[in-house]
Write a protein that holds these residues in place. Structure first.
Motif, short mmCIF file in Angstrom:
data_model
loop_
_atom_site.label_atom_id
_atom_site.label_comp_id
_atom_site.label_asym_id
_atom_site.label_seq_id
_atom_site.Cartn_x
_atom_site.Cartn_y
_atom_site.Cartn_z
N ALA A 131 0.83 -1.21 0.00
CA ALA A 131 0.00 0.00 0.00
C ALA A 131 0.86 1.26 0.00
O ALA A 131 0.58 2.24 -0.72
N LYS A 132 1.93 1.23 0.80
CA LYS A 132 2.83 2.38 0.84
C LYS A 132 3.52 2.57 -0.51
O LYS A 132 3.71 3.70 -0.99
N ALA A 133 3.93 1.45 -1.16
CA ALA A 133 4.60 1.54 -2.47
C ALA A 133 3.66 2.11 -3.52
O ALA A 133 4.08 2.90 -4.39
N SER A 134 2.38 1.72 -3.47
CA SER A 134 1.41 2.26 -4.44
C SER A 134 1.25 3.76 -4.26
O SER A 134 1.17 4.52 -5.23
N GLU A 135 1.21 4.20 -2.99
CA GLU A 135 1.09 5.64 -2.73
C GLU A 135 2.32 6.39 -3.22
O GLU A 135 2.19 7.48 -3.81
N GLU A 136 3.51 5.82 -3.01
CA GLU A 136 4.74 6.47 -3.48
C GLU A 136 4.76 6.54 -4.99
O GLU A 136 5.22 7.53 -5.58
N ARG A 137 4.26 5.50 -5.64
CA ARG A 137 4.23 5.51 -7.11
C ARG A 137 3.29 6.59 -7.63
O ARG A 137 3.59 7.27 -8.63
N LEU A 138 2.16 6.79 -6.94
CA LEU A 138 1.25 7.87 -7.33
C LEU A 138 1.92 9.23 -7.15
O LEU A 138 1.75 10.14 -7.99
N ASN A 139 2.68 9.39 -6.07
CA ASN A 139 3.39 10.66 -5.85
C ASN A 139 4.41 10.91 -6.94
O ASN A 139 4.58 12.05 -7.41
N ILE A 140 5.11 9.85 -7.35
CA ILE A 140 6.10 9.99 -8.43
C ILE A 140 5.42 10.40 -9.73
O ILE A 140 5.88 11.28 -10.46
N ALA A 141 4.27 9.75 -10.01
CA ALA A 141 3.53 10.09 -11.24
C ALA A 141 3.04 11.53 -11.20
O ALA A 141 3.06 12.26 -12.20
#
Length: 492
Positions: A448-458
């Motif tokens: 879940a944390k990795a998905s949130e970080e990926r959204l921030n990167i996008a």
């Protein structure tokens, strides 16, 4: 060859000789196996190896260690020292090759500029044909002893017409001029619209100037100002002055000019320019423009004044050679940054697969084995390499070679050099110590944390794109404003 050219050519040759001496000193240097040691390139690379081993590896150990670490990160291998040596040798060698090539080109350019062409003062310089363009030549005047009298810009005008030719052409043009200037009017006896007062006509060498004794009614450009003209009309005397070479049909001047007191050098140059002008006038109908053959009872030898740009070329080549050395480091930093961004993008996918396979009952080692096999199959299908999966493949190969899981996971985290992968390695290490019961919930939280970080990167990537589009948007806004405002300004 002038002393200045001797100095410049000697400077270029000195740099070239220094490179050759360096290649001779370094002839016994051993190159890495990946670098070709044959031919001229082999000598250059040995010289680069000499510079690297004597000056860079010994005196800049921190920089070399950083480069070695970055190269090992991009291409995992146990030959970090050879990678660093190859990296430095190739970039130093490329700089040496560019500088050597620049020296050779600069020497040839300087030698070419020394091939001074002596011009026959009787034959002189070729003119362009009738009505052609006027050219300019920079010439050096020397006496028979080789002493320079001065440097002069000689204007070579186009070949001129004879007075008879000009007279006949003027008569022909004068017979047609009343129809040429009519414009949209029926005749010169009844002018309502602007006249076409041309300043030149194609096929004729004349420059035409117009004068009018009633400028408020008819301007010298042919513009008719007839708002206040009475019905009876106003007579206007319009005069055309034809000028070509020395032939003028109308000319009025009232000028009184006093010459300024000239220095000896200025008087000499003015006298020389008068001589050049006299020769130009005397040979105006000839194919060539003649040049003065004597000056103050001295015989003149004319030579073209050639601008030597070899030093500029050499400076540019030196700058490029030095820049390439540092550009290589910037490219390496860019590659490291791209690798980090790519690994962060793949992290969310890797965590999701771990959660999926671990929930299906697979062991961690089995999961990484499967990830490695799937990745190798994708490479066989022609898909590009991915840094994260390359590190997983290295870890799996270590496990196959008998390395312990804890050690393999630890080395995996060190090679990745990324905070998310460090967290993953900590979870895997804790699992080995405490057992498998708590790993799956922790991995789900990490997913879940990795998905949130990926959204921030996008989201950040989108903001960067928006910033890059700002300049084109401003340009488009300016174009739209010009399109809107132009009709408004032109309507006044």
């Amino acid at each position: 060859m002038s002393m200045d050219l001797y100095i410049k050519t000697g400077f270029y040759a000195l740099i070239l000789i220094a490179i050759m001496v360096l290649c001779f000193i370094a002839r016994y240097e051993e190159l890495p196996e990946s670098i070709d040691d044959t031919g001229i390139s082999g000598h250059i690379y040995r010289a680069a190896c000499f510079i690297y081993s004597r000056f860079i590896r010994r005196k800049r150990t921190l920089e070399v260690s950083k480069i070695k670490s970055d190269l090992s990160t991009l291409t995992p291998t146990n030959k970090g020292e050879e990678q660093a040596a190859e990296y430095y040798i190739k970039k130093i060698g490329l700089s040496i090759i560019i500088i050597a090539a620049g020296c050779i080109m600069a020497i040839f350019l300087a030698m070419k500029n020394t091939q001074e062409k002596v011009i026959d003062s009787k034959t002189g310089l070729p003119r362009s044909s009738y009505g052609g363009a006027t050219s300019s030549q920079s010439l050096v005047a020397e006496n028979k002893d080789g002493d320079t009298i001065g440097t002069y810009n000689v204007t070579v005008e186009a070949r001129k017409y004879t007075d008879k030719e000009l007279t006949d052409m003027q008569k022909d043009l004068a017979a047609r001029m009343d129809k040429i200037i009519l414009g949209n009017n029926k005749s010169l006896d009844e002018v309502h619209n602007d006249l076409n007062l041309v300043s030149s006509i194609e096929g004729y060498p004349f420059k035409i100037q117009w004068t009018s004794d009633q400028y408020r009614v008819l301007g010298f450009t042919g513009q008719v100002r007839n708002d206040e003209v009475p019905d009876a009309g106003i007579a206007v005397n319009l005069t055309a002055k034809y000028t070509a070479q020395d032939l003028t049909f109308e000319q009025k001047f009232s000028v009184m000019v006093y010459p300024r007191i000239l220095t000896d050098e200025e008087a000499r140059d003015a006298y020389m320019k008068d001589l050049i002008k006299t020769n130009s006038d005397d040979s105006s109908t000839g194919v060539y423009q003649t040049l003065p053959d004597s000056f103050n009872d001295q015989h003149i030898i004319w030579k073209k004044n050639i601008q030597d740009n070899s030093m500029l070329l050499m400076i540019m080549v030196l700058i490029i050679g030095v820049l390439i050395y540092f550009i290589k480091d910037e490219q390496l930093k860019t590659n490291i940054k791209d690798r980090e961004e790519e690994m962060i993008k793949d992290y969310s996918q890797i965590i999701s697969k771990l959660v999926l396979y671990l929930g299906a009952g697979m062991t961690l080692r089995g999961i990484f084995e499967k990830l490695c096999i799937d990745y190798e199959k994708s490479l066989q299908r022609g898909l590009p390499k991915r840094y994260a999966y390359e590190e997983i493949r290295v870890m799996v190969n270590e496990l196959r070679a008998g390395e312990s899981e804890s050690r393999a996971y630890e080395m995996f985290g060190l090679r990745c050099r990324s905070q998310p992968y460090t967290r993953l390695v900590n979870l895997l290490s804790q699992n080995l110590r405490k057992g498998n019961s708590s790993l799956l919930p922790l991995l789900k939280q990490e997913a879940a944390k990795a998905s949130e970080e990926r959204l921030n990167i996008a989201r950040k990537a989108g903001e960067k794109v928006t910033t890059k589009l700002l300049a084109p948007m401003m340009l488009m806004l300016g174009i739209v404003m010009v399109i809107i405002m132009y009709p408004a300004f032109t309507s006044f």
